[in-house]
Write a protein that holds these residues in place. Structure first.
Motif, mmCIF file in Angstrom:
data_model
loop_
_atom_site.group_PDB
_atom_site.id
_atom_site.type_symbol
_atom_site.label_atom_id
_atom_site.label_comp_id
_atom_site.label_asym_id
_atom_site.label_seq_id
_atom_site.Cartn_x
_atom_site.Cartn_y
_atom_site.Cartn_z
ATOM 1 N N ASP A 200 9.837 -5.228 8.352
ATOM 2 C CA ASP A 200 8.832 -6.693 8.438
ATOM 3 C C ASP A 200 8.086 -6.516 9.643
ATOM 4 O OD1 ASP A 200 10.210 -7.981 6.636
ATOM 5 O OD2 ASP A 200 11.295 -8.836 7.699
ATOM 6 N N GLU A 201 8.323 -6.068 10.672
ATOM 7 C CA GLU A 201 7.707 -5.828 12.069
ATOM 8 C C GLU A 201 6.466 -4.427 11.745
ATOM 9 O OE1 GLU A 201 11.477 -6.377 16.028
ATOM 10 O OE2 GLU A 201 9.480 -4.233 15.238
ATOM 11 N N GLU A 203 5.210 -4.883 8.816
ATOM 12 C CA GLU A 203 3.482 -4.447 8.314
ATOM 13 C C GLU A 203 3.143 -5.450 8.577
ATOM 14 O OE1 GLU A 203 3.225 -8.090 4.375
ATOM 15 O OE2 GLU A 203 5.810 -7.365 5.626
ATOM 16 N N GLU A 204 3.801 -6.825 10.085
ATOM 17 C CA GLU A 204 2.480 -7.160 11.128
ATOM 18 C C GLU A 204 2.051 -6.152 11.543
ATOM 19 O OE1 GLU A 204 2.129 -9.993 11.300
ATOM 20 O OE2 GLU A 204 3.294 -9.899 8.970
ATOM 21 N N LYS A 207 -0.657 -5.243 9.831
ATOM 22 C CA LYS A 207 -2.652 -5.415 9.645
ATOM 23 C C LYS A 207 -3.212 -5.950 10.563
ATOM 24 C CE LYS A 207 0.262 -8.667 6.016
ATOM 25 N NZ LYS A 207 1.096 -10.512 6.046
ATOM 26 N N LYS A 208 -1.795 -5.944 12.381
ATOM 27 C CA LYS A 208 -3.282 -6.269 13.511
ATOM 28 C C LYS A 208 -4.098 -4.579 13.309
ATOM 29 C CE LYS A 208 0.093 -8.796 15.282
ATOM 30 N NZ LYS A 208 1.558 -8.924 16.685
#
Length: 473
Positions: A200-201, A203-204, A207-208
């Motif tokens: 999950d981290e 993926e974030e 995106k950044k």
């Protein structure tokens, strides 16, 4: 041609050894009984197949000489036989005429293949032997492993030798690697990015990174098969089994993570080796102003120097490499794959050859000095924990950094996560499963779904199961 030769070998062996197949449901027993007295000092010649290049071969030769000071009548003939698959193919042919070596580099699926012919020695009785053997210098050693020696092995590496469905031990770990997350530490610090510990981290963070550098592919993953198998382990979802129904990976959990990864790929967040067409370290180490880059790469811990960018004209590295454990489903219960060669011992008419082979294998795998020097030279990780206390290896680890000593940094991360290693079941067909799950992941990432992604993924899984059952059984 290799596949054809192997299939021919398998068919021939199945027909010739069918009469020796174990009865269903019977308790497996070790296939080698240690002679009374253990090694009797007789002259024997031991043939050892490996894949070592010149730098590793030089280390091996030194320790063969050390071993021969203890056992001068055990003559080691070591031979470099191409790559791992070349070792497998050569032994596969030699088994058919009873001319296999005494010891060989192996991976679990190689052992499963050799076991069709029942040619690999089970090590249990050797490991547990309490016989005292006298060496040339008058000292003695226990033939088997002491409790301290057993406890010194990194558990995940040691247990790989038992992943064949019958609880018996068929191999000893020799030198190991795993997967690690390489990241551009300079870029992460400049942009206040946190190294991801979960998917999950990740993926974030991807995106950044995409917002910061829209032309980038934030993450490259070298092995589609490893990614799929690791996700099964992290989720606790079925992958394969050495007994009963072998191919279990077509399930809802696995289809769901493949669908998620497809979304990442379609959003430009990830790529893989098969899709990129080369190791993704090429993206990670790219530094040109207009070059497409990645800022994270998941690849072999033994390949750390390939994840380091070349020095610039100022003789400085363009960025510092950071290394961390790969992302997890549950960071409190990490799972990372165990890779790298083990060694197995083959049956011989003379039991003294088997005992002598074991003494040599034991010498290399429990020697702190050999494991330290071999690991420094190879980039692989020692298989025993006490190597970390060796002065030479400790100094090597102390120099760890993201520049000149990136290999030491990789090894340090590997040793710190020693409780996280897992291995998959090994059986005749396990390598087929590995190939097929890697192929289905690539297919699901890149194929046009025709408006129904769930149908695309379901069909890819069914096709992979069919291929496994056709080719691997």
């Amino acid at each position: 041609m290799k596949k054809i030769r192997l299939l021919a070998f398998i068919l021939a062996i199945i027909m010739s050894v069918a009469a020796f197949a174990s009865c269903s449901g019977s308790k497996a027993k070790p296939n080698f009984e240690v002679p009374e007295g253990g090694y009797d000092g007789s002259e024997v010649t031991i043939k050892f197949y490996h894949t070592m290049g010149s730098n590793l071969h030089d280390v091996l030769v030194i320790y063969i000489e050390e071993f021969n000071k203890l056992y001068p009548n055990i003559h080691i003939e070591e031979e470099q036989v191409g790559g791992y698959d070349d070792v497998r193919d050569q032994i596969s042919k030699e088994i058919t005429v009873g001319n296999q070596p005494n010891i060989a580099y192996c991976y679990p699926d190689h052992v499963a293949l050799y076991n069709i012919a029942k040619t690999v020695v089970t090590l249990d009785n050797l490991v547990d032997s309490k016989i005292e053997v006298t060496r040339a210098d008058g000292t003695t050693e226990t033939l088997g492993l002491t409790d301290e020696q057993k406890a010194d092995f990194i558990e995940g590496y040691y247990n790989e030798g038992k992943q064949f469905g019958d609880g018996l031990m068929y191999s000893m770990p020799f030198s190991k690697s795993t997967e690690v997350l390489y990241y551009n530490k300079t870029f992460f610090e400049a942009n206040n990015l946190k190294v991801p510990t979960t998917w999950d981290e990740l993926e974030e963070v991807c995106k950044k990174i995409k917002q910061i550098d829209p032309n980038s592919i934030p993450l490259g993953y070298d092995s589609e098969a490893n990614w799929f198998i690791t996700m099964c382990e992290q989720y606790g979802s079925p992958y394969t089994s050495p007994t009963g129904q072998k191919y279990l990976f077509d399930n809802e959990t696995n289809r769901a993570f493949v669908k998620r990864f497809r979304e990442w790929y379609r959003s430009g967040l990830i790529t893989t080796q098969a899709i990129y067409g080369a190791y993704t370290s090429g993206l990670f180490t790219a530094t040109g102003a207009d070059a497409q880059k990645s800022y994270m790469s998941i690849g072999s811990s033994a390949g750390a120097t390939h994840q380091r960018p070349a020095k610039g004209t100022d003789d400085q590295y363009p960025f510092e490499v950071g290394i961390a454990t790969i992302p997890q489903v549950d960071a409190s219960n990490p799972k990372v794959i165990s890779q790298g060669p083990s060694v197995c011992i083959f049956k011989k008419d003379n039991p003294q050859e088997v005992v002598a082979s074991w003494l040599f294998v034991k010498f290399l795998t429990t020697s702190v000095e050999f494991q330290a020097e071999f690991s420094i030279a190879s980039g692989y990780v020692p298989v025993i924990k006490s190597v970390a206390d060796n002065p030479i290896y400790a100094k090597f680890l102390e120099r760890a950094d993201g520049y000149d000593f990136v290999s030491a940094l990789s090894a340090k991360v590997c040793l710190e996560q020693e409780k996280a290693y897992y291995t998959s079941p090994a059986f005749n067909g396990s390598s087929t499963a590995r190939t097929q799950v890697g192929a289905l992941l690539s297919k699901c990432l890149v194929s046009d779904d025709g408006g129904n992604v769930d149908s695309l993924i379901a069909n890819a899984f069914r096709d992979a199961i069919d291929e496994c059952e056709y080719h691997g059984s």
